[in-house]
Design a protein around this motif. Structure first.
Motif, PDB file in Angstrom:
ATOM      1  N   PRO A 276     -25.826 -38.641  20.671  1.00 54.51           N
ATOM      2  CA  PRO A 276     -25.873 -39.227  19.331  1.00 54.51           C
ATOM      3  C   PRO A 276     -27.066 -38.710  18.547  1.00 54.51           C
ATOM      4  N   PRO A 277     -26.956 -38.599  17.245  1.00 52.41           N
ATOM      5  CA  PRO A 277     -28.056 -38.046  16.450  1.00 52.41           C
ATOM      6  C   PRO A 277     -29.325 -38.873  16.517  1.00 52.41           C
ATOM      7  N   ASN A 278     -29.201 -40.180  16.725  1.00 51.06           N
ATOM      8  CA  ASN A 278     -30.388 -41.025  16.753  1.00 51.06           C
ATOM      9  C   ASN A 278     -31.184 -40.872  18.048  1.00 51.06           C
ATOM     10  N   ARG A 279     -30.627 -40.142  19.033  1.00 50.79           N
ATOM     11  CA  ARG A 279     -31.338 -39.993  20.306  1.00 50.79           C
ATOM     12  C   ARG A 279     -31.739 -38.555  20.592  1.00 50.79           C
ATOM     13  N   HIS A 280     -31.574 -37.673  19.618  1.00 49.27           N
ATOM     14  CA  HIS A 280     -31.729 -36.264  19.930  1.00 49.27           C
ATOM     15  C   HIS A 280     -33.159 -35.852  20.235  1.00 49.27           C
ATOM     16  N   LEU A 281     -34.148 -36.723  19.940  1.00 49.26           N
ATOM     17  CA  LEU A 281     -35.527 -36.362  20.227  1.00 49.26           C
ATOM     18  C   LEU A 281     -36.106 -37.137  21.407  1.00 49.26           C
ATOM     19  N   SER A 282     -35.286 -37.949  22.051  1.00 45.98           N
ATOM     20  CA  SER A 282     -35.764 -38.665  23.220  1.00 45.98           C
ATOM     21  C   SER A 282     -36.209 -37.668  24.287  1.00 45.98           C
ATOM     22  N   ALA A 283     -37.376 -37.915  24.875  1.00 49.14           N
ATOM     23  CA  ALA A 283     -37.908 -36.997  25.883  1.00 49.14           C
ATOM     24  C   ALA A 283     -36.976 -36.895  27.087  1.00 49.14           C
ATOM     25  N   LYS A 284     -36.428 -38.030  27.522  1.00 50.63           N
ATOM     26  CA  LYS A 284     -35.582 -38.000  28.713  1.00 50.63           C
ATOM     27  C   LYS A 284     -34.262 -37.284  28.429  1.00 50.63           C
ATOM     28  N   VAL A 285     -33.708 -37.473  27.227  1.00 44.77           N
ATOM     29  CA  VAL A 285     -32.475 -36.767  26.873  1.00 44.77           C
ATOM     30  C   VAL A 285     -32.738 -35.272  26.772  1.00 44.77           C
ATOM     31  N   ARG A 286     -33.823 -34.914  26.121  1.00 43.64           N
ATOM     32  CA  ARG A 286     -34.142 -33.491  25.986  1.00 43.64           C
ATOM     33  C   ARG A 286     -34.357 -32.866  27.352  1.00 43.64           C
ATOM     34  N   ALA A 287     -35.001 -33.585  28.262  1.00 47.06           N
ATOM     35  CA  ALA A 287     -35.224 -33.052  29.602  1.00 47.06           C
ATOM     36  C   ALA A 287     -33.908 -32.752  30.302  1.00 47.06           C
ATOM     37  N   PHE A 288     -32.952 -33.680  30.197  1.00 50.86           N
ATOM     38  CA  PHE A 288     -31.669 -33.454  30.862  1.00 50.86           C
ATOM     39  C   PHE A 288     -30.891 -32.333  30.196  1.00 50.86           C
ATOM     40  N   VAL A 289     -30.897 -32.293  28.869  1.00 49.75           N
ATOM     41  CA  VAL A 289     -30.164 -31.237  28.144  1.00 49.75           C
ATOM     42  C   VAL A 289     -30.692 -29.867  28.535  1.00 49.75           C
ATOM     43  N   ASP A 290     -32.003 -29.711  28.540  1.00 46.88           N
ATOM     44  CA  ASP A 290     -32.595 -28.417  28.890  1.00 46.88           C
ATOM     45  C   ASP A 290     -32.291 -28.048  30.336  1.00 46.88           C
ATOM     46  N   TRP A 291     -32.349 -29.034  31.223  1.00 47.08           N
ATOM     47  CA  TRP A 291     -32.072 -28.760  32.630  1.00 47.08           C
ATOM     48  C   TRP A 291     -30.607 -28.389  32.840  1.00 47.08           C
ATOM     49  N   ALA A 292     -29.686 -29.111  32.206  1.00 51.12           N
ATOM     50  CA  ALA A 292     -28.259 -28.791  32.345  1.00 51.12           C
ATOM     51  C   ALA A 292     -27.962 -27.390  31.830  1.00 51.12           C
ATOM     52  N   ALA A 293     -28.567 -27.023  30.708  1.00 48.27           N
ATOM     53  CA  ALA A 293     -28.380 -25.675  30.173  1.00 48.27           C
ATOM     54  C   ALA A 293     -28.900 -24.634  31.163  1.00 48.27           C
ATOM     55  N   GLU A 294     -30.007 -24.934  31.806  1.00 46.81           N
ATOM     56  CA  GLU A 294     -30.571 -24.030  32.809  1.00 46.81           C
ATOM     57  C   GLU A 294     -29.631 -23.868  33.992  1.00 46.81           C
ATOM     58  N   VAL A 295     -29.048 -24.985  34.463  1.00 41.70           N
ATOM     59  CA  VAL A 295     -28.120 -24.928  35.595  1.00 41.70           C
ATOM     60  C   VAL A 295     -26.898 -24.080  35.245  1.00 41.70           C
ATOM     61  N   PHE A 296     -26.335 -24.285  34.072  1.00 36.32           N
ATOM     62  CA  PHE A 296     -25.157 -23.512  33.666  1.00 36.32           C
ATOM     63  C   PHE A 296     -25.493 -22.031  33.515  1.00 36.32           C
ATOM     64  N   SER A 297     -26.693 -21.731  33.024  1.00 35.81           N
ATOM     65  CA  SER A 297     -27.049 -20.336  32.752  1.00 35.81           C
ATOM     66  C   SER A 297     -27.169 -19.499  34.021  1.00 35.81           C
ATOM     67  N   ARG A 298     -27.356 -20.148  35.157  1.00 33.79           N
ATOM     68  CA  ARG A 298     -27.551 -19.406  36.409  1.00 33.79           C
ATOM     69  C   ARG A 298     -26.267 -18.782  36.943  1.00 33.79           C
ATOM     70  N   SER A 299     -25.130 -19.277  36.535  1.00 32.59           N
ATOM     71  CA  SER A 299     -23.869 -18.834  37.121  1.00 32.59           C
ATOM     72  C   SER A 299     -23.027 -18.067  36.107  1.00 32.59           C
ATOM     73  N   PRO A 300     -22.670 -16.820  36.403  1.00 32.10           N
ATOM     74  CA  PRO A 300     -21.761 -16.085  35.501  1.00 32.10           C
ATOM     75  C   PRO A 300     -20.430 -16.803  35.298  1.00 32.10           C
ATOM     76  N   ALA A 301     -19.971 -17.544  36.333  1.00 37.73           N
ATOM     77  CA  ALA A 301     -18.689 -18.258  36.221  1.00 37.73           C
ATOM     78  C   ALA A 301     -18.747 -19.371  35.189  1.00 37.73           C
ATOM     79  N   LEU A 302     -19.958 -19.813  34.822  1.00 35.81           N
ATOM     80  CA  LEU A 302     -20.121 -20.878  33.838  1.00 35.81           C
ATOM     81  C   LEU A 302     -20.520 -20.337  32.481  1.00 35.81           C
ATOM     82  N   GLN A 303     -20.471 -19.024  32.349  1.00 34.47           N
ATOM     83  CA  GLN A 303     -20.755 -18.385  31.071  1.00 34.47           C
ATOM     84  C   GLN A 303     -19.563 -17.555  30.597  1.00 34.47           C
ATOM     85  N   GLY A 304     -18.382 -17.893  31.131  1.00 36.19           N
ATOM     86  CA  GLY A 304     -17.151 -17.225  30.698  1.00 36.19           C
ATOM     87  C   GLY A 304     -17.037 -15.809  31.195  1.00 36.19           C
ATOM     88  N   ARG A 305     -17.763 -15.493  32.284  1.00 43.24           N
ATOM     89  CA  ARG A 305     -17.697 -14.136  32.805  1.00 43.24           C
ATOM     90  C   ARG A 305     -17.189 -14.166  34.239  1.00 43.24           C
TER      91      ARG A 305
END
Length: 305
Positions: A276-305
């Motif tokens: 939600p837009p009202n939570r986009h700056l929460s530290a805990k939400v940002r931490a999870f978003v950045d971590w999830a993006a990191e996990v997905f970036s490690r695998s070619p199968a999760l980047q459409g390749r």
């Protein structure tokens, strides 16, 4: 009247669609939310919401006010966040919802790393393929596949997946190996469909081979609305289907599944972290978003390749 609190109450009513859900998400009595919105309308001398016994809808003036108010509230949250050290030490309860196969195969196997990195975050992980209402159910963020429809939510694309056509060896012995997608529309083959949770209709099956594209919505004997059940049905030989590459890979490796129509692919399927837009700056939400993006970036199968 606390104008900022009244603005928060109004924007939450717009986002949830009713006063009760808005009150629950803000941990306030419904009567307080009602009074705050009424006071805001009195101050502005315009009607922001149309109210009936069954639903609440936003007026034209209310929609315009919502757009500007939500941006202002986000800016205020940004100011507060910049004046604290919360970004360095995320803490508190975090409610996340994830699809079943993504949770089982991607997020949970990597979760110890998140816990070690952020020991003060208490994670409530909802797992299932039902489309949750982030605002109404007070969920901080979700990982969703497919195109997004809720324009008021904030989304960060973290990857995309491809699908392959698979069947069990037993199914192929009984029904034969198709050479073209059009054969799946005949009586010889059985196809397992995946149901869209929002509509209850099956996802169309897309097949792309160079410049040729085939979209099938054939009759079926079985359709399911949960990824693990879909996977089990294919493994049981109940039909052939399209499965995410990351989910099919271990079964292909051990021979429980066989890839069919290997020259026919599907368009990449995007994945986003949504909040939600009202939570986009929460530290805990940002931490999870950045971590999830990191996990997905490690695998070619999760980047459409």
């Amino acid at each position: 009247m606390d104008q900022i609190q009244a603005m928060r109450a109004f924007t939450r009513v717009v986002e949830t669609g009713n006063f009760t859900k808005a009150a629950d998400s803000l941990s306030l009595p419904k009567a307080s939310i009602t009074k705050q919105v009424q006071a805001l309308e009195s101050r502005l001398q315009v009607r922001l919401l149309n109210r009936t016994t069954r639903r609440v809808t936003v007026t034209a003036d209310g929609a315009a006010y919502y757009e500007r108010a939500s941006r202002l509230l986000s800016d205020l949250d940004d100011i507060e966040a910049s004046m604290t050290n919360a970004q360095a030490t995320p803490r508190g309860r975090l409610r996340v919802d994830i699809g079943s196969s993504v949770a089982r195969l991607i997020i949970i196997p990597a979760l110890r790393e998140f816990q070690d990195r952020y020991p003060d975050i208490q994670l409530d992980l909802g797992v299932g393929d039902r489309a949750v209402d982030l605002i109404g159910e007070n969920v901080d963020c979700v990982i969703r596949g497919g195109e997004l429809t809720e324009q008021f939510l904030v989304a960060r694309r973290i990857g995309s997946i491809s699908f392959i056509n698979v069947a069990s060896p037993d199914y192929l012995r009984r029904h034969g190996v198709p050479q073209h997608p059009s054969e799946l529309e005949g009586e010889q083959h059985r196809v397992i469909h995946y149901l869209m949770n929002r509509t209850g209709r099956p996802f169309p099956m897309d097949f792309v081979n160079g410049d040729e594209r085939v979209e099938l919505t054939m009759r079926y004997q079985l359709a399911v609305n949960e990824a693990n059940a879909h996977e089990s049905a294919v493994l049981a030989g109940l039909g052939m289907s399209q499965m995410a590459t990351f989910a099919a890979a271990p079964h292909l490796a051990c021979g429980d599944l066989v890839q069919v129509l290997p020259d026919w692919t599907t368009a990449p399927f995007p994945f986003h972290v949504v909040y939600p837009p009202n939570r986009h700056l929460s530290a805990k939400v940002r931490a999870f978003v950045d971590w999830a993006a990191e996990v997905f970036s490690r695998s070619p199968a999760l980047q459409g390749r």
